[in-house]
Each structure stands twice: as structure tokens, then as C-alpha cells.
Design a protein around this motif. Structure first.
Motif, PDB file in Angstrom:
ATOM      1  N   HIS A  90       0.813  -1.217   0.000  1.00  0.00           N
ATOM      2  CA  HIS A  90       0.000   0.000   0.000  1.00  0.00           C
ATOM      3  C   HIS A  90       0.846   1.266   0.000  1.00  0.00           C
ATOM      4  O   HIS A  90       0.359   2.353  -0.352  1.00  0.00           O
ATOM      5  N   ALA A  91       2.116   1.141   0.421  1.00  0.00           N
ATOM      6  CA  ALA A  91       2.968   2.323   0.578  1.00  0.00           C
ATOM      7  C   ALA A  91       3.728   2.680  -0.694  1.00  0.00           C
ATOM      8  O   ALA A  91       4.218   3.801  -0.832  1.00  0.00           O
ATOM      9  N   TRP A  92       3.845   1.736  -1.625  1.00  0.00           N
ATOM     10  CA  TRP A  92       4.613   2.008  -2.845  1.00  0.00           C
ATOM     11  C   TRP A  92       3.760   2.731  -3.876  1.00  0.00           C
ATOM     12  O   TRP A  92       2.566   2.491  -4.006  1.00  0.00           O
ATOM     13  N   ASP A  93       4.413   3.603  -4.642  1.00  0.00           N
ATOM     14  CA  ASP A  93       3.770   4.287  -5.773  1.00  0.00           C
ATOM     15  C   ASP A  93       4.202   3.569  -7.037  1.00  0.00           C
ATOM     16  O   ASP A  93       5.382   3.583  -7.400  1.00  0.00           O
ATOM     17  N   GLY A  94       3.249   2.934  -7.720  1.00  0.00           N
ATOM     18  CA  GLY A  94       3.584   2.165  -8.907  1.00  0.00           C
ATOM     19  C   GLY A  94       4.143   2.975 -10.053  1.00  0.00           C
ATOM     20  O   GLY A  94       4.745   2.414 -10.977  1.00  0.00           O
ATOM     21  N   LEU A  95       3.969   4.284 -10.016  1.00  0.00           N
ATOM     22  CA  LEU A  95       4.480   5.148 -11.088  1.00  0.00           C
ATOM     23  C   LEU A  95       5.852   5.729 -10.757  1.00  0.00           C
ATOM     24  O   LEU A  95       6.399   6.507 -11.534  1.00  0.00           O
ATOM     25  N   SER A  96       6.409   5.344  -9.610  1.00  0.00           N
ATOM     26  CA  SER A  96       7.674   5.914  -9.143  1.00  0.00           C
ATOM     27  C   SER A  96       8.831   4.937  -9.330  1.00  0.00           C
ATOM     28  O   SER A  96       8.839   3.838  -8.761  1.00  0.00           O
ATOM     29  N   GLU A  97       9.822   5.358 -10.093  1.00  0.00           N
ATOM     30  CA  GLU A  97      11.013   4.532 -10.279  1.00  0.00           C
ATOM     31  C   GLU A  97      11.793   4.416  -8.972  1.00  0.00           C
ATOM     32  O   GLU A  97      12.360   3.362  -8.662  1.00  0.00           O
ATOM     33  N   ALA A  98      11.787   5.477  -8.175  1.00  0.00           N
ATOM     34  CA  ALA A  98      12.487   5.448  -6.883  1.00  0.00           C
ATOM     35  C   ALA A  98      11.856   4.409  -5.957  1.00  0.00           C
ATOM     36  O   ALA A  98      12.553   3.700  -5.223  1.00  0.00           O
ATOM     37  N   ASP A  99      10.523   4.283  -5.992  1.00  0.00           N
ATOM     38  CA  ASP A  99       9.858   3.294  -5.150  1.00  0.00           C
ATOM     39  C   ASP A  99      10.154   1.874  -5.627  1.00  0.00           C
ATOM     40  O   ASP A  99      10.260   0.947  -4.814  1.00  0.00           O
ATOM     41  N   LEU A 100      10.284   1.691  -6.935  1.00  0.00           N
ATOM     42  CA  LEU A 100      10.648   0.371  -7.438  1.00  0.00           C
ATOM     43  C   LEU A 100      12.020  -0.029  -6.919  1.00  0.00           C
ATOM     44  O   LEU A 100      12.226  -1.174  -6.493  1.00  0.00           O
ATOM     45  N   LEU A 101      12.954   0.891  -6.910  1.00  0.00           N
ATOM     46  CA  LEU A 101      14.293   0.605  -6.382  1.00  0.00           C
ATOM     47  C   LEU A 101      14.242   0.315  -4.883  1.00  0.00           C
ATOM     48  O   LEU A 101      14.925  -0.588  -4.390  1.00  0.00           O
ATOM     49  N   ALA A 102      13.396   1.064  -4.159  1.00  0.00           N
ATOM     50  CA  ALA A 102      13.261   0.834  -2.717  1.00  0.00           C
ATOM     51  C   ALA A 102      12.637  -0.533  -2.444  1.00  0.00           C
ATOM     52  O   ALA A 102      13.053  -1.244  -1.513  1.00  0.00           O
TER      53      ALA A 102
END
Length: 338
Positions: A95-107
Motif C-alpha cells: 500500500h505504501a509504494w507508488d507504482g508510477l515511481s522509479e524510486a519506489d521500485l528501487l526501494a
């Protein structure tokens, strides 16, 4: 510089699958958030993690994943335990990740591969490919191109007007094609599609699509290869939408007579066993073969709660019946509810 556009074709079959999935999502959304639903969600989350890890060779069972989730000690290879703990933690934070964020994918990759890679959460610095024994199935683009390719892919995703079912499947395929990490690409691709879909419909956060992908693992890789050879990811879109539709059918109560008392009795009689028709009738105290088949066995089979051990020989004298994964999940929930 022109904006990147992944190549894909919307076939009539894909359009039909979108409509079928949307219909099932509507039925699922109509369900109330009861306590029983919460237990079913927990079971489906365990199935999701087990299936996604199994595709990558992890041998932990649903029971072992459940024990890890409950904080119990499990005897298994340390790496497999670490993979399971990491995956459970990542899905818990979905729920905390933003699917449109590359930074969140790396996290998310950093959390998923913590303790498994030297530098998790960073793109690979060397070559990568998908192997089947000694056979090379896919050679990924050079490491020097990965940052640019991933930025372009996220740029497309952020601006895409495609239905989320299409956009998430395209992203999943393109992600696997780029193979941006040294390890964990399969897990991350499936996780990110789940995340993208959950922002469209929250039910996708716990829909066990990965367990179906695991069941059809060969077809999963075939769809990726077919899309690569065709330079069009329509085969992969079609495959993923099919898995999503099947997963929705598995958990939509309206599609199965699983509250019928006869079916309930049959599932409980089977338990973890594989039993013949005669043994089942004896366990249920039934003597009428026709009544047993019409009221008990046929509804359970058509609902996907029970399966034959010899499906290619339905009339074999050696034929037995056992619970499917759907039947086992339902029975576990029912026991907890009781």
C-alpha cells in the motif's frame, strides 16, 4: 526526443478478456469486508508469496510460509527463509509504494533482496540473461542502457491512457525484457503488476495471480518468448489477463456452490486425502450413486473445488478425487470460521 511507445496489439481476444475480468472485479467489489474475507485475504497473500517464490526455485510450502508469517521457527535453507521473509515484508508494504515511481521500485527491490544481493536496490552493472539449463532464452540489453530504458518505461507508464489491465501487463513484459537487476527480476515484475492493478481495484493487492502463474510456469515463459520474437507483447498480455481472470474466478463466491451443505460435507470428507468414489460415499454414509454424483461430486468438480487424480481417464477404476488449491483454501477458511 520522441516518447517511448512499447509495441503491442489489442486483439479481440484481449478485449474480451478485459471485459470478463471487469465483470468478475465488479462481483468481487460487491462483497463486504467481513472477518471471513480477511482470513481469505491472508490465505491468498500466502499463496501469492509461495507461488512467486516457487517460480524462482524456492521450495517452501504454503504451510512453511504461514509459519514464517506467524513468527514460528521453520527448518529450511537460510536463503529460502530470507527470500520468504523479504517477500512477506514487501507485500505487507504494498500500500505504501507508488507504482508510477522509479524510486519506489528501487526501494522495493532493496527490501525484496536485502541479504540476498551485495547491493540491492540498484540496477545491474553486468550482463544478464534468462537461461534454461545451457540454453539461452533471452539476452537482456547491456547494463549501460538499463537506466535510460527504465526511465523511458516509467515515462510511458506515467503518461499511458491504456486500461490499467493492459498498462500493467505491458510494463511487466517490458520490465522482464530489460531485466534491470542482477537478481529478483521475476519477483519484481510480478509484484509491480500487482501494485499497479491494486491502484485500479484494491482487491488485486491480495489476488493470488502468482500461484496461477506458477501452475502455468512454462506457458509464462513461452508468452514472454513469443512476445520477444514477435516484437509485440500481445501474447504476454493475453497470458496475464487469462491468469488474472482465473484467479478472480477462484475467489468469487458467486461462481461456486461452496455453501451448499452437500458440497461442504464432501470437502470435509476429503480433507487432505485422495479418495475413490466408493470410499467417499462410504465416508458420507451414502448408498445412492446417482444422488451422490448429482448433489455432491458434480457441483464440487464444476466449481473447481475438487479434481480427479486421473483427469484423462474419468471412468478409470483407479480414479480418485482430491481437493484443489481452491478447495483447500476454502476448507481452511471454513474451519477458522467454525
Amino acid at each position: 526526443m520522441p516518447r517511448y511507445q512499447p509495441p503491442f496489439t489489442l486483439t479481440s481476444e484481449i478485449v474480451s478478456l478485459i471485459a470478463a475480468v471487469a465483470e468478475q472485479v465488479g462481483r468481487l467489489s460487491a462483497q463486504s469486508g467481513s472477518g471471513m474475507d480477511l482470513r481469505l485475504r491472508r490465505i491468498n497473500r500466502i499463496r501469492t508469496v509461495t507461488g512467486s517464490l516457487a517460480i524462482e526455485g524456492n521450495t517452501l510450502s504454503e504451510e512453511q510460509i504461514t509459519a514464517i508469517l506467524d513468527g514460528k521457527q521453520v527448518l529450511a535453507p537460510p536463503r529460502e527463509l530470507q527470500e520468504a521473509r523479504n517477500a512477506l515484508a514487501v507485500y505487507e508494504q504494498l500500500h505504501a509504494w507508488d507504482g508510477l515511481s522509479e524510486a519506489d521500485l528501487l526501494a522495493a527491490h532493496r527490501m525484496l533482496m536485502q541479504g540476498l544481493l551485495d547491493v540491492p536496490g540498484t540496477y545491474r552493472s553486468g550482463g544478464a540473461g534468462v537461461m534454461a539449463g545451457d540454453k539461452v532464452l533471452h539476452m537482456a540489453p547491456p547494463a549501460s542502457r538499463v537506466p535510460t530504458l527504465m526511465t523511458q518505461l516509467f515515462g510511458w507508464l506515467q503518461n499511458s491512457q491504456e486500461h490499467r489491465l493492459i498498462a500493467s501487463s505491458v510494463f511487466h513484459y517490458e520490465f522482464e525484457f530489460i531485466h534491470p537487476f542482477a537478481d529478483g527480476n521475476g519477483r519484481m515484475g510480478r509484484l509491480w503488476q500487482t501494485l499497479l492493478l491494486s491502484r485500479w481495484q484494491p482487491a488485486f493487492a491480495w489476488l493470488p495471480v502468482e500461484s496461477l502463474v506458477h501452475r502455468e510456469q512454462a506457458a509464462y515463459y513461452e508468452a514472454i518468448n513469443a512476445s520477444t520474437h514477435a516484437s509485440d507483447c500481445a501474447p504476454f498480455i493475453r497470458f496475464m489477463l487469462g491468469c488474472i481472470h482465473k484467479a478472480l474466478l477462484d475467489i468469487t463466491p458467486q461462481d461456486a456452490p461452496q455453501d451448499a451443505p452437500q458440497v461442504v460435507r464432501l470437502l470435509k470428507a476429503l480433507g487432505d486425502n485422495s479418495l475413490s468414489r466408493e470410499a467417499l460415499q462410504q465416508a458420507l454414509g451414502l448408498s445412492d450413486r446417482k444422488s451422490f454424483r448429482q448433489a455432491y461430486l458434480a457441483p464440487a468438480l464444476s466449481a473447481g473445488l475438487v479434481e480427479m487424480t486421473l483427469p484423462d481417464k474419468p471412468n478409470s477404476r483407479q480414479q480418485k478425487y482430491r481437493l484443489t488449491s481452491k478447495g483447500r483454501s476454502w476448507l481452511r477458511v471454513h474451519k477458522e470460521h467454525d
